[in-house]
Design an enzyme around this catalytic site. Structure first.
Site, PDB file in Angstrom:
ATOM      1  N   ALA A   1     -18.781  -8.004  -5.788  1.00 46.72           N
ATOM      2  CA  ALA A   1     -18.522  -9.506  -4.795  1.00 46.72           C
ATOM      3  C   ALA A   1     -17.319  -9.154  -3.915  1.00 46.72           C
ATOM      4  O   ALA A   1     -16.716  -8.997  -2.931  1.00 46.72           O
ATOM      5  CB  ALA A   1     -18.413 -10.678  -5.426  1.00 46.72           C
ATOM      6  N   ASP A   2     -16.283  -8.550  -4.880  1.00 47.78           N
ATOM      7  CA  ASP A   2     -15.276  -7.948  -4.159  1.00 47.78           C
ATOM      8  C   ASP A   2     -15.061  -7.414  -4.081  1.00 47.78           C
ATOM      9  O   ASP A   2     -14.714  -6.915  -2.180  1.00 47.78           O
ATOM     10  CB  ASP A   2     -14.096  -7.802  -5.532  1.00 47.78           C
ATOM     11  CG  ASP A   2     -13.045  -9.083  -6.132  1.00 47.78           C
ATOM     12  OD1 ASP A   2     -12.525 -10.000  -4.866  1.00 47.78           O
ATOM     13  OD2 ASP A   2     -12.985  -8.991  -7.410  1.00 47.78           O
ATOM     14  N   LEU A   3     -15.758  -5.805  -3.855  1.00 43.77           N
ATOM     15  CA  LEU A   3     -15.770  -4.633  -3.380  1.00 43.77           C
ATOM     16  C   LEU A   3     -16.700  -4.989  -2.071  1.00 43.77           C
ATOM     17  O   LEU A   3     -16.600  -4.314  -0.985  1.00 43.77           O
ATOM     18  CB  LEU A   3     -16.273  -3.851  -4.469  1.00 43.77           C
ATOM     19  CG  LEU A   3     -15.652  -2.753  -5.171  1.00 43.77           C
ATOM     20  CD1 LEU A   3     -16.504  -1.686  -6.053  1.00 43.77           C
ATOM     21  CD2 LEU A   3     -14.396  -2.105  -4.523  1.00 43.77           C
TER      22      LEU A   3
END
Length: 407
Positions: free
Chosen positions: A178-180
């Site tokens: 989700a961050d990437l």
């Protein structure tokens, strides 16, 4: 000249999603000024081991985690909790194109560093906020962590082995998915806003949420549900809509077959010595193979245990059916195509002469990515950057007050 040469980005973000976004912009040539807290810096600087070792084999204190996401940036240590630090950042905003931040929704307002405040002094500013849940909504005030978002956003419900098999159950991705992906979407949004500014003359606020990005990334599985009203389950290393599209065990290893159509399935069967399989009415078409998934998978699995994995890969590859071994990281980075595509690059680091890094996947024919600056140590560029905004006396005064830190 790089694609984003001439654009200045103030990066107030830390950890992963924001820094991943700003690293992409730095790779493309933007001047990215990473604003860090004096004497502490980005939280990920201490997220180790492993830490980078210098030429004498000693730990430098620069974590691999931090190094993975801060290439090409300038580190300026400013305490934005002070009035002097806030004034300095506002002075820098006047000469910047983009600001990226990933603080909790509304928390920068008390410093006068929110979009409403900064857009008053620089209407052309593109201001990108990255949070777990967005700037508005019932959960907007909550902190967002990738692991939580993978669970809430449906990712873990479709990742992992089936409940009825050994090791079954929800599983997070091996990386902070989700961050990437939010970092990627944010970089796209920033460039879109800069293009829009060309015609409108105005900047805008970009509201990026990890949960939004995770839901959007469900892609075909979300559409499977919206089309059928059937909640997708986990298929482990198999595919919900295509068979065979999975991992198989063999002697001396495991390998992947990704059979995308019926013609490929026919070629697969002939290459592995099972030509009769593709003539069976149950398996001839993909719809039948999905319906009889367990049966066809069991037949293939039993057959593949008769020879080494690499032998099967070579035979299947020869008929142009997508196939490949499962590499560990060392094997991946030594793979000849990865080497040819220059996905591992050598750079000169102040603390390590033979520093290596993962390269950018963006290949531009006329404005290629240039690797000119390794991830900076804390405050490395404080003097060289702030010389543009402060007199020597003003800069020394802020150093004395510990508002800024020179690395």
């Amino acid at each position: 000249m790089s694609a984003l040469t001439g654009f200045r980005v103030l990066d107030l973000s830390r950890i992963l999603a924001g820094p991943w976004c700003s690293q992409i912009l730095a790779d493309l040539g933007a001047e990215v000024i990473k604003i860090e807290k004096p004497f502490q810096g980005d939280d990920t600087r201490i997220w180790g081991p492993p830490f980078l070792k210098n030429d004498n084999g000693q730990d430098t204190g620069e974590s691999a985690y931090y190094l993975s996401t801060n290439r090409g940036k300038h580190s300026v240590a400013i305490d934005m909790a002070t009035a002097e630090g806030q004034a300095l950042i506002k002075k820098m905003v006047l000469e910047s194109d983009v600001l990226i931040e990933n603080y909790k929704a509304g928390s920068l307002k008390k410093y006068g560093l929110d979009y409403e405040s900064l857009s008053q002094i620089n209407p052309k500013l593109v201001y990108c906020s990255i949070t777990g849940f967005g700037q508005k909504g019932p959960r907007a005030a909550e902190p967002g962590y990738d692991f939580i978002i993978q669970g809430m956003g449906g990712m873990m419900s479709v990742t992992g082995e089936r409940d009825d098999l050994p090791g079954g159950g929800p599983q997070k991705a091996g990386l902070a998915f989700a961050d990437l992906t939010t970092g990627l979407y944010a970089a796209i949004a920033i460039q879109a806003a800069l293009l829009s500014r060309v015609t409108t003359g105005e900047g805008q606020h970009i509201d990026m949420a990890l949960l939004d990005t995770q839901v959007a990334s469900l892609s075909v599985l979300a559409m499977n549900y919206l089309t059928s009203a059937k909640v997708p389950g986990r298929f482990g290393n198999a595919h919900a809509n295509i068979v065979p599209y999975q991992v198989f065990k063999a002697q001396e290893g495991e390998f992947i077959i990704a059979c995308g159509n019926d013609q490929q399935f026919k070629a697969l069967c002939e290459s592995i010595g099972l030509p009769e399989l593709c003539k069976d009415p149950k398996f001839e078409k993909n719809k039948g193979r999905v319906t009889h998934r367990e049966e066809i998978s069991a037949i293939l699995q039993q057959h593949f245990m008769t020879q080494p994995a690499q032998a099967w890969v070579e035979r299947i590859h020869a008929v142009k059916v997508p196939v490949g071994m499962i590499n560990n990281l060392q094997q991946t980075l030594e793979e000849e195509q990865v080497v040819f595509r220059e996905m591992v690059v050598n750079m000169q680091h102040p603390l390590r002469s033979d520093y290596v890094s993962i390269g950018s996947p963006i290949k531009l024919s006329k404005t290629p990515v240039q690797y000119v600056k390794t991830p900076p140590y804390l405050g490395e560029d404080t003097d060289s950057i702030l010389d543009r905004f402060l007199t020597p006396t003003e800069l020394q005064d802020l150093k004395d007050k510990k508002v800024v830190q020179q690395g």
